[in-house]
Scaffold this active site. Structure first.
Site, PDB file in Angstrom:
ATOM      1  N   TRP A  62      21.254   8.250  15.734  1.00  0.00           N
ATOM      2  CA  TRP A  62      20.716   7.060  15.057  1.00  0.00           C
ATOM      3  C   TRP A  62      19.311   7.353  14.552  1.00  0.00           C
ATOM      4  O   TRP A  62      18.667   8.334  14.929  1.00  0.00           O
ATOM      5  CB  TRP A  62      20.747   5.835  15.974  1.00  0.00           C
ATOM      6  CG  TRP A  62      20.027   5.931  17.289  1.00  0.00           C
ATOM      7  CD1 TRP A  62      19.766   7.072  17.989  1.00  0.00           C
ATOM      8  CD2 TRP A  62      19.522   4.844  18.060  1.00  0.00           C
ATOM      9  NE1 TRP A  62      19.097   6.777  19.155  1.00  0.00           N
ATOM     10  CE2 TRP A  62      18.957   5.391  19.232  1.00  0.00           C
ATOM     11  CE3 TRP A  62      19.482   3.458  17.902  1.00  0.00           C
ATOM     12  CZ2 TRP A  62      18.350   4.614  20.222  1.00  0.00           C
ATOM     13  CZ3 TRP A  62      18.881   2.690  18.902  1.00  0.00           C
ATOM     14  CH2 TRP A  62      18.327   3.264  20.038  1.00  0.00           C
ATOM     15  N   ASN A  63      18.852   6.482  13.608  1.00  0.00           N
ATOM     16  CA  ASN A  63      17.541   6.669  12.963  1.00  0.00           C
ATOM     17  C   ASN A  63      16.758   5.365  12.983  1.00  0.00           C
ATOM     18  O   ASN A  63      17.340   4.286  13.069  1.00  0.00           O
ATOM     19  CB  ASN A  63      17.720   7.062  11.488  1.00  0.00           C
ATOM     20  CG  ASN A  63      18.525   8.339  11.311  1.00  0.00           C
ATOM     21  OD1 ASN A  63      18.101   9.417  11.736  1.00  0.00           O
ATOM     22  ND2 ASN A  63      19.692   8.219  10.689  1.00  0.00           N
ATOM     23  N   HIS A  70      11.980  -3.976  -2.173  1.00  0.00           N
ATOM     24  CA  HIS A  70      12.409  -3.723  -3.556  1.00  0.00           C
ATOM     25  C   HIS A  70      12.502  -2.218  -3.800  1.00  0.00           C
ATOM     26  O   HIS A  70      11.753  -1.645  -4.595  1.00  0.00           O
ATOM     27  CB  HIS A  70      11.438  -4.416  -4.530  1.00  0.00           C
ATOM     28  CG  HIS A  70      11.456  -5.895  -4.387  1.00  0.00           C
ATOM     29  ND1 HIS A  70      12.076  -6.725  -5.288  1.00  0.00           N
ATOM     30  CD2 HIS A  70      10.990  -6.712  -3.408  1.00  0.00           C
ATOM     31  CE1 HIS A  70      11.984  -7.981  -4.879  1.00  0.00           C
ATOM     32  NE2 HIS A  70      11.339  -7.999  -3.741  1.00  0.00           N
ATOM     33  N   HIS A  74      18.731  -2.715  -5.286  1.00  0.00           N
ATOM     34  CA  HIS A  74      18.292  -3.854  -4.490  1.00  0.00           C
ATOM     35  C   HIS A  74      18.458  -5.172  -5.226  1.00  0.00           C
ATOM     36  O   HIS A  74      18.679  -5.208  -6.433  1.00  0.00           O
ATOM     37  CB  HIS A  74      16.850  -3.658  -3.998  1.00  0.00           C
ATOM     38  CG  HIS A  74      15.801  -3.801  -5.042  1.00  0.00           C
ATOM     39  ND1 HIS A  74      15.404  -2.761  -5.866  1.00  0.00           N
ATOM     40  CD2 HIS A  74      15.071  -4.882  -5.414  1.00  0.00           C
ATOM     41  CE1 HIS A  74      14.463  -3.195  -6.675  1.00  0.00           C
ATOM     42  NE2 HIS A  74      14.250  -4.468  -6.428  1.00  0.00           N
ATOM     43  N   ASP A  76      16.998  -9.108  -5.980  1.00  0.00           N
ATOM     44  CA  ASP A  76      15.797  -9.951  -6.072  1.00  0.00           C
ATOM     45  C   ASP A  76      16.203 -11.404  -5.847  1.00  0.00           C
ATOM     46  O   ASP A  76      17.068 -11.922  -6.560  1.00  0.00           O
ATOM     47  CB  ASP A  76      15.178  -9.872  -7.468  1.00  0.00           C
ATOM     48  CG  ASP A  76      14.393  -8.594  -7.719  1.00  0.00           C
ATOM     49  OD1 ASP A  76      13.825  -8.473  -8.817  1.00  0.00           O
ATOM     50  OD2 ASP A  76      14.361  -7.734  -6.831  1.00  0.00           O
ATOM     51  N   HIS A  80      10.901 -14.165  -4.944  1.00  0.00           N
ATOM     52  CA  HIS A  80      10.186 -12.942  -5.318  1.00  0.00           C
ATOM     53  C   HIS A  80       9.149 -13.211  -6.419  1.00  0.00           C
ATOM     54  O   HIS A  80       8.126 -12.519  -6.493  1.00  0.00           O
ATOM     55  CB  HIS A  80      11.199 -11.889  -5.778  1.00  0.00           C
ATOM     56  CG  HIS A  80      10.618 -10.648  -6.369  1.00  0.00           C
ATOM     57  ND1 HIS A  80       9.556  -9.968  -5.823  1.00  0.00           N
ATOM     58  CD2 HIS A  80      10.963  -9.931  -7.480  1.00  0.00           C
ATOM     59  CE1 HIS A  80       9.270  -8.892  -6.550  1.00  0.00           C
ATOM     60  NE2 HIS A  80      10.108  -8.854  -7.571  1.00  0.00           N
ATOM     61  N   HIS A 207      12.134 -11.492 -14.562  1.00  0.00           N
ATOM     62  CA  HIS A 207      11.707 -12.112 -13.303  1.00  0.00           C
ATOM     63  C   HIS A 207      11.318 -13.564 -13.528  1.00  0.00           C
ATOM     64  O   HIS A 207      11.710 -14.452 -12.765  1.00  0.00           O
ATOM     65  CB  HIS A 207      10.516 -11.345 -12.715  1.00  0.00           C
ATOM     66  CG  HIS A 207      10.864 -10.020 -12.127  1.00  0.00           C
ATOM     67  ND1 HIS A 207      11.124  -8.900 -12.879  1.00  0.00           N
ATOM     68  CD2 HIS A 207      11.006  -9.628 -10.837  1.00  0.00           C
ATOM     69  CE1 HIS A 207      11.380  -7.886 -12.090  1.00  0.00           C
ATOM     70  NE2 HIS A 207      11.337  -8.299 -10.858  1.00  0.00           N
TER      71      HIS A 207
HETATM   72  O1  LIG Z   1      11.642  -6.666  -8.571  1.00  0.00           O
HETATM   73  C1  LIG Z   1      11.136  -5.550  -8.652  1.00  0.00           C
HETATM   74  O2  LIG Z   1      11.512  -4.580  -7.979  1.00  0.00           O
HETATM   75  C2  LIG Z   1      10.059  -5.408  -9.619  1.00  0.00           C
HETATM   76  O3  LIG Z   1      10.372  -5.080 -10.723  1.00  0.00           O
HETATM   77  C3  LIG Z   1       8.683  -5.795  -9.196  1.00  0.00           C
HETATM   78  C4  LIG Z   1       8.343  -5.780  -7.854  1.00  0.00           C
HETATM   79  C5  LIG Z   1       7.050  -6.174  -7.498  1.00  0.00           C
HETATM   80  C6  LIG Z   1       6.123  -6.569  -8.437  1.00  0.00           C
HETATM   81  C7  LIG Z   1       6.466  -6.583  -9.771  1.00  0.00           C
HETATM   82  C8  LIG Z   1       7.740  -6.199 -10.143  1.00  0.00           C
HETATM   83  S1  LIG Z   1       8.154  -6.198 -11.829  1.00  0.00           S
HETATM   84 MN   LIG Z   2      13.092  -6.127  -7.183  1.00  0.00          MN
END
Ligand SMILES: O=C(O)C(=O)c1ccccc1S
Ligand SMILES: [Mn+2]
Length: 258
Positions: A62-63, A70, A74, A76, A80, A207
């Site tokens: 195991w680890n 992110h 992954h 979102d 976020h 986003h």
């Molecule tokens: O969701 C993400 O992985 C991503 O693109 C992101 C993460 C953190 C801050 C800005 C962004 S733009």
């Molecule tokens: Mn992300």
């Protein structure tokens, strides 16, 4: 009436439905998004062995794992982004599980993405709809760029002014969310936004509009070239992390075999 799940199991067993893995392997060299130096950064992936059938654990391997939310392939969640910060059920541990299984529309931008700064527009999506029909509400829209076929530095494609990777323009993200009611937007690149998305208005429009409407993102996907334009069903269930903004996850597609 036959249990529809029985039909699904039978279709999987007979090969009429195929399971396609859309996930990149999470590794210590998995790339993370590079932000301007004044902002915090994601920790690198660490996979630290505890034991492997040795004195630290004679019968087991195991680890310890550590990574930013992110990282790699992954998910979102709405929390976020500031536009989704006050929405209900906006974290990976609270979002409705019914949203973790949904149909997908795949828009092939692989040719256009030879230009690393290509931006998907409403015109591109309307041309797609003219061929494949209207994008249904609560569907994933997946932007195929074949970027996941790139290796090493070519994948992040960093220059002095940041990443140069394809993504959506602001108008198409607002339109997809407000006019088509999509469940989420997925990309093969690091981030649902274009590498230069911070210079669009609003900055990082994928986003901004997705999470402001309580919708989701998927990033660093692979194998979108295996999916049909319509007809795939996506399984995307993020880790149930307390108040998490996102998480690495296994993304699978169920596709009808011709
Ligand atoms: O969701 C993400 O992985 C991503 O693109 C992101 C993460 C953190 C801050 C800005 C962004 S733009
Ligand atoms: Mn992300």
């Amino acid at each position: 009436m036959t249990n529809p799940l029985t039909l699904l199991v039978s279709a999987l067993g007979s090969g009429v439905v195929e399971v396609v893995d859309l996930t990149q392997t999470l590794r210590e060299d998995s790339p993370t998004i590079v932000l301007p130096p004044e902002f915090g950064a994601s920790a690198p992936v660490r996979i630290e062995r505890i034991s492997r059938y040795d004195a630290n654990g004679p019968a087991w391997y195991w680890n310890n794992l550590s990574f930013g939310e992110h990282t790699g392939t992954h998910f979102d969640a709405p929390v976020h982004w500031f536009t989704g910060r006050d929405l209900p059920l906006n974290t990976v541990d609270t979002l409705p599980v019914a949203d973790m299984i949904a149909p997908a529309c795949v828009i092939d931008c692989s040719v256009e993405s030879a230009d690393p700064d290509f931006l998907l527009t409403i015109a591109h999506v309307e041309a797609w709809e003219a061929k494949h029909g209207r994008i249904p509400a609560r569907a994933w829209v997946l932007m195929r760029s074949d970027w996941s076929k790139r290796q090493g530095a070519a994948y992040a494609n960093l220059r002095d002014d940041g990443a140069h990777t394809p993504g959506p323009d602001a108008a198409v993200m607002r339109w997809l969310v407000e006019e088509r009611g999509i469940l989420g937007f997925g990309t093969e690149t690091i981030g649902t936004d274009a590498g230069q998305g911070g210079h669009l208005t609003p900055p990082y429009p994928a986003h901004h509009y997705l999470h402001g409407a309580g919708r989701y993102g998927l990033q660093c996907l692979a194998a979108l070239d295996r999916l049909p334009p319509t007809g795939a069903v996506i399984l995307a269930a993020p880790l149930k992390v307390h108040e998490g903004s996102g998480s690495p996850l296994r993304v699978l597609a169920l596709i009808p075999k011709e």
